[in-house]
Design a protein around this motif. Structure first.
Motif, short mmCIF file in Angstrom:
data_model
loop_
_atom_site.label_atom_id
_atom_site.label_comp_id
_atom_site.label_asym_id
_atom_site.label_seq_id
_atom_site.Cartn_x
_atom_site.Cartn_y
_atom_site.Cartn_z
N ASP A 111 -8.72 -23.20 -19.82
CA ASP A 111 -8.36 -22.15 -18.74
C ASP A 111 -9.13 -22.85 -17.34
O ASP A 111 -9.64 -22.07 -16.57
N GLY A 112 -8.58 -24.06 -16.90
CA GLY A 112 -9.02 -24.51 -15.71
C GLY A 112 -10.39 -24.64 -15.48
O GLY A 112 -10.83 -25.19 -14.43
N LYS A 113 -11.25 -24.84 -16.51
CA LYS A 113 -12.56 -25.42 -16.45
C LYS A 113 -12.85 -26.52 -17.38
O LYS A 113 -12.53 -26.63 -18.33
N ILE A 114 -13.71 -27.52 -16.77
CA ILE A 114 -14.02 -28.80 -17.51
C ILE A 114 -15.34 -28.52 -18.09
O ILE A 114 -16.25 -28.42 -17.11
N TYR A 115 -15.77 -28.52 -19.31
CA TYR A 115 -17.08 -28.49 -19.99
C TYR A 115 -17.62 -29.70 -20.18
O TYR A 115 -17.07 -30.54 -20.49
N GLY A 116 -18.95 -29.78 -20.00
CA GLY A 116 -19.61 -30.92 -20.44
C GLY A 116 -20.84 -31.07 -19.64
O GLY A 116 -20.87 -30.51 -18.56
N VAL A 402 -11.57 -26.69 -11.99
CA VAL A 402 -10.44 -27.59 -11.16
C VAL A 402 -10.24 -27.15 -10.04
O VAL A 402 -10.09 -28.13 -9.12
N ASP A 403 -9.95 -25.91 -9.79
CA ASP A 403 -9.52 -25.49 -8.57
C ASP A 403 -11.00 -25.72 -7.34
O ASP A 403 -10.33 -25.75 -6.27
#
Length: 421
Positions: A111-116, A402-403
């Motif tokens: 959903d437009g988010k990069i996790y880690g 990401v945005d």
């Protein structure tokens, strides 16, 4: 193609770059995979026309043959003389901790988010700065001056194997570099001017070992430490809460002085996980805590030290057999860049252009590598600006949007255009 279009077109590249960086588990401590992430950036930035240097911080805290402290500094020169803009990002990340629902080193896009771990703090910012620089160079190939990008070690443990070492070697000399942007996650609409100070110390209380069934024949160091913690609760914490700063520190709770009890160790050491026996019956003769005291620009570090020591000395006079040792571990003085500094005004103007609203001016609750650029490098024209939500740093399921990275990359690239064209 416009500059901002060049960034938008690199969206997939930005996502992939961020994921690749997250998937290199640069855990600190102890300092894993520093060379791996430097090698990755070396290949990437050389392809983009940068000249690179890989620099090991020999002899710095934590540096060893097993865990060498590697850093990368990459430089791209334009067609004419001019200022140098330097983007500095730390490559290390903190321990994972408990509570994750995503793979901490998976770089999963949802959903437009990069996790880690490190997505927010601060590999997303590093990736955004790389994309911003590459898009700017492609759009303005004959710009004036130079662009530098560095990936440095150990910020999470003081930065002495990273920015401090590079500053000592002259990499942040104001003759060489004129503007520094550190893409820490302070939110994309904020310009971070500086940070509070920090004082770290270890306190040890002493006792006498004896049989646990006859504790009256010994002296319990853990009970003595309990008295120390009571003094902190009753006197020190209320006193700190009453102090506030004129620094624009966020979040609101950090406008006061604070202290964290970082760790406590007393009595017998913990056994290995495969040990199935019971503990021995002993009165502990030592107990240690590490304190992490954050202080305001209005406070003096000597007063910070004296306040803690006075409480300990009071216990020494009032409590039977109480004795202690206080060992200072590190000191960081507050750092603040003037709101009228060129890099501040440039980034603020680009935030308003990209986001359509005025920039907020803030200060960080925790220290970051601006302290070394300021104190060792003597370079004052330095800020933190980058994507990511500050409150997500060091938390489970850390992510970067990401945005937000796209918007921050546009701000950074716009700043390059203002300064170098």
């Amino acid at each position: 193609m416009t500059l901002f279009d060049a960034i938008t077109d690199r969206r997939d590249d930005l996502i992939a770059l961020t994921q690749d960086l997250i998937r290199i588990p640069t855990l600190n401590p102890p300092g894993r995979h520093y060379r791996d992430i430097c090698d990755y950036l070396d290949v990437r930035l050389r392809k983009s026309g940068f000249e690179t240097q890989l620099i090991r911080a020999h002899g710095t805290p934590g540096d060893s043959d097993r865990y060498p402290r590697w850093n990368i500094v990459a430089r791209h020169a334009g067609g004419d003389a001019g200022d140098c803009v330097h983007f500095n990002s730390h490559t290390d990340v903190v321990e994972v901790g408990k509570g994750w629902t995503k793979d901490p080193f998976g770089g999963e896009l949802v959903d437009g988010k990069i996790y880690g771990r490190g997505a927010c703090d601060m590999k997303g910012g590093l990736a955004a700065s790389v994309i911003a620089a590459e898009a700017f160079i492609a759009t303005y190939p004959t710009y004036h001056g130079a662009i530098e990008i560095s990936g440095t070690a150990d910020e999470e443990s003081g930065g002495y194997g990273g920015v401090a070492y590079l500053a000592e070697q002259g990499f942040f000399d104001p003759v060489r570099v004129q503007h520094v942007i550190i893409p820490e996650p302070l939110n994309k609409d904020r310009v971070c001017l500086g940070h509070r100070g920090g004082w770290w110390a270890e306190i040890e209380t002493f006792g006498e070992i004896a049989h646990g069934s006859m504790p009256f024949l010994g002296d319990c160091a853990v009970r003595h430490m309990g008295a120390v913690l009571t003094e902190f609760e009753d006197k020190l914490f209320p006193a700190m809460s009453a102090r506030t700063t004129d620094m624009p520190v966020v979040p609101e709770g950090a406008r006061s002085s604070t202290m964290n009890i970082n760790s406590i160790h007393g009595g017998q050491p913990e056994q290995d996980d495969d040990y199935t026996g019971l503990p021995a019956h002993c009165v502990p003769d030592s107990c240690r805590i590490v304190i992490d005291r954050r202080f305001l620009v209005e406070e003096n570090v000597d007063d910070v030290r004296s306040e803690v020591r006075a409480l300990l000395e009071g216990l020494k006079h009032s409590r039977h057999r109480f004795d202690y040792d206080l060992r200072e571990m590190n000191v960081v003085l507050p750092s603040m860049t003037d709101r009228d500094a060129p890099v501040v005004q440039t980034i603020a103007a680009e935030i308003e252009k990209v986001l359509g609203k005025p920039a907020q001016f803030v200060a960080s609750p925790g220290t970051y590598d601006q302290k070394h650029i300021d104190r060792i490098g003597k370079l004052k024209n330095c800020i933190a600006y980058g994507p990511g939500i500050l409150e997500l740093a060091h938390k489970p399921d850390e992510y970067v949007g990401v945005d937000d990275m796209i918007d921050s990359a546009k701000v950074m690239a716009g700043a390059l255009r203002q300064i170098l064209t």
